[in-house]
Write an enzyme that holds these catalytic residues in place. Sequence first.
Site, PDB file in Angstrom:
ATOM      1  N   GLY A   1       3.563   6.497   8.213  1.00 52.59           N
ATOM      2  CA  GLY A   1       4.937   6.619   7.744  1.00 52.59           C
ATOM      3  C   GLY A   1       5.809   5.472   8.205  1.00 52.59           C
ATOM      4  O   GLY A   1       6.863   5.197   7.632  1.00 52.59           O
ATOM      5  N   ASN A   2       5.365   4.748   9.265  1.00 50.52           N
ATOM      6  CA  ASN A   2       6.082   3.557   9.709  1.00 50.52           C
ATOM      7  C   ASN A   2       5.803   2.362   8.810  1.00 50.52           C
ATOM      8  O   ASN A   2       6.519   1.359   8.851  1.00 50.52           O
ATOM      9  CB  ASN A   2       5.687   3.168  11.140  1.00 50.52           C
ATOM     10  CG  ASN A   2       6.527   3.836  12.201  1.00 50.52           C
ATOM     11  OD1 ASN A   2       6.064   4.700  12.920  1.00 50.52           O
ATOM     12  ND2 ASN A   2       7.788   3.427  12.299  1.00 50.52           N
ATOM     13  N   SER A   3       4.746   2.445   8.002  1.00 47.42           N
ATOM     14  CA  SER A   3       4.356   1.315   7.166  1.00 47.42           C
ATOM     15  C   SER A   3       5.512   0.814   6.320  1.00 47.42           C
ATOM     16  O   SER A   3       6.166   1.588   5.614  1.00 47.42           O
ATOM     17  CB  SER A   3       3.201   1.716   6.252  1.00 47.42           C
ATOM     18  OG  SER A   3       2.019   1.929   6.973  1.00 47.42           O
TER      19      SER A   3
ATOM     20  N   ASP B   1       0.161  -7.666   1.684  1.00 43.75           N
ATOM     21  CA  ASP B   1       0.509  -6.247   1.676  1.00 43.75           C
ATOM     22  C   ASP B   1       2.029  -6.057   1.642  1.00 43.75           C
ATOM     23  O   ASP B   1       2.593  -5.265   2.395  1.00 43.75           O
ATOM     24  CB  ASP B   1      -0.086  -5.528   2.889  1.00 43.75           C
ATOM     25  CG  ASP B   1      -0.108  -4.011   2.713  1.00 43.75           C
ATOM     26  OD1 ASP B   1       0.216  -3.544   1.598  1.00 43.75           O
ATOM     27  OD2 ASP B   1      -0.432  -3.302   3.681  1.00 43.75           O
TER      28      ASP B   1
ATOM     29  N   HIS C   1       0.819  -1.215   0.000  1.00 40.01           N
ATOM     30  CA  HIS C   1       0.000   0.000   0.000  1.00 40.01           C
ATOM     31  C   HIS C   1       0.854   1.268   0.000  1.00 40.01           C
ATOM     32  O   HIS C   1       0.356   2.346  -0.329  1.00 40.01           O
ATOM     33  CB  HIS C   1      -0.987   0.000   1.176  1.00 40.01           C
ATOM     34  CG  HIS C   1      -0.391   0.339   2.504  1.00 40.01           C
ATOM     35  ND1 HIS C   1      -0.098  -0.608   3.475  1.00 40.01           N
ATOM     36  CD2 HIS C   1      -0.058   1.531   3.068  1.00 40.01           C
ATOM     37  CE1 HIS C   1       0.390  -0.016   4.547  1.00 40.01           C
ATOM     38  NE2 HIS C   1       0.437   1.287   4.320  1.00 40.01           N
TER      39      HIS C   1
ATOM     40  N   GLY D   1     -15.961 -22.813 -10.453  1.00 36.82           N
ATOM     41  CA  GLY D   1     -17.270 -22.261 -10.755  1.00 36.82           C
ATOM     42  C   GLY D   1     -18.219 -22.249  -9.582  1.00 36.82           C
ATOM     43  O   GLY D   1     -19.409 -22.558  -9.737  1.00 36.82           O
ATOM     44  N   VAL D   2     -17.706 -21.897  -8.383  1.00 40.62           N
ATOM     45  CA  VAL D   2     -18.567 -21.797  -7.201  1.00 40.62           C
ATOM     46  C   VAL D   2     -18.219 -20.537  -6.427  1.00 40.62           C
ATOM     47  O   VAL D   2     -17.111 -20.004  -6.546  1.00 40.62           O
ATOM     48  CB  VAL D   2     -18.418 -23.021  -6.260  1.00 40.62           C
ATOM     49  CG1 VAL D   2     -18.885 -24.293  -6.934  1.00 40.62           C
ATOM     50  CG2 VAL D   2     -16.969 -23.151  -5.772  1.00 40.62           C
ATOM     51  N   GLN D   3     -19.156 -20.075  -5.616  1.00 41.41           N
ATOM     52  CA  GLN D   3     -18.908 -19.032  -4.631  1.00 41.41           C
ATOM     53  C   GLN D   3     -19.267 -19.617  -3.278  1.00 41.41           C
ATOM     54  O   GLN D   3     -20.297 -20.282  -3.134  1.00 41.41           O
ATOM     55  CB  GLN D   3     -19.736 -17.784  -4.940  1.00 41.41           C
ATOM     56  CG  GLN D   3     -19.356 -17.129  -6.261  1.00 41.41           C
ATOM     57  CD  GLN D   3     -20.135 -15.859  -6.522  1.00 41.41           C
ATOM     58  OE1 GLN D   3     -20.484 -15.137  -5.611  1.00 41.41           O
ATOM     59  NE2 GLN D   3     -20.417 -15.588  -7.796  1.00 41.41           N
TER      60      GLN D   3
END
Length: 427
Positions: A239-241, A161, A119, A312-314
Amino acid sequence: MTRSRSYLLPLAIAIAIAAAALWSASDVAAQGVVTPPDPAAARLQDEQNTIDVVRAIGPSVVAINVEVRGEVINPFQDFPFLPEQFRQLLPRQTIPRVQQSSGSGFVIDEAGLIVTNYHVVEAALRTNSIEPRDGASITVEFPDGDEPLSARVRGANPDYDLALLELDDPSGMPSGVRAIELADSNQVEVGQKVIAIGNPFGLQSTVTTGIVSAIGREITSIGQVDVPMIQTDAAINPGNSGGPLLDSSGRLVGINTMIVPGMSASGRAGNIGIGFAVPSSLLAEALPDMREGGLAGFYAASQTIGDRARLGVQVIAVRDYPEEAREALRLPDHGVVVYMVEAGGPAEEAGIVGATFMAVIGQQQYPAGGDVILEVDGRRVETAQDLQAVVLDRSEGDVLTLTVWRDGRERQVDVTLRVVPQSGQQR
């Protein structure tokens, strides 16, 4: 005579006391003022440990700056109240809109590759790509460096991330920079000391310490995957990210990623002692694919799902149903509930059935009456990601054996994966 002697005795005693006092004072004066202990020797062992870790690892922690120059704008467009006759007198000038952000990162190998959060650099990248956007730049600043160094994204894993940067000119990296060693985050214990180094609010090389407050805190990442984060009370701020969370040996246990923010009087988000870090074990897992380049992980694969063979499934994880609903529907103790089956897809052809009704329990609706997938090729399925991991690793024509539960009975179902045209998807 006797009376005069009675005065002499107290006088003699007083003189003796005064002499003793003068002798004592002169003795103290001779000894001098007490000398304070050597500052270095007086440091606590924990203090010295922090100093040693920062001296060794600090030069390897960088500030990352991202700048994106977007569309050209008129600098006077935000003055709608200005009469038109005055607008005509203003110079016809335009300036580029600039978006800036910053974060932290650290050197992960001797070649100068740098790890940070996805990010932190995402704004500089094209959608679903690691290619830079037009007008975007990423620069890296070392504490002992002379000037910022240009960098680019080599690979990224949005699920965790994480992003891997490489310098355009690695020779510009200062001497003395060392790669940070990875610790086994599975061995981290609640209560152990941790050290965070980063770039909060642009204040480069800021050090904070704390402890591991908890482990396994599941937080949904930017890639919509639940990540078992390390929670810490070490002060982490915007800012530490992307900066490192280190143990007392200077090894990496996590990558500082997010906080539960408090608000200052000025309205800015800040630390309240609840921060989260991606475990180093997940970095070790993601590094090989990021080194190869491109986007990696479930999120990246899902962006090209139309070109991939699929089931093909949710589905919804059984554990996401509240206990009251699980008991009422007599669901198994694990697995994923199939609530939608794509028309014409592999699962439908194999006889997999989606939810047949919505059960209302506690004023909430839950898909019910269909199949629950317990295992795929003998591997226990707990979440949608468990199922997705197996499917994304296979190709068109591969056969998966599903262990399926319905109405208290289990059965084995073979499903042949294939690419289903977008028009055949049921959303």
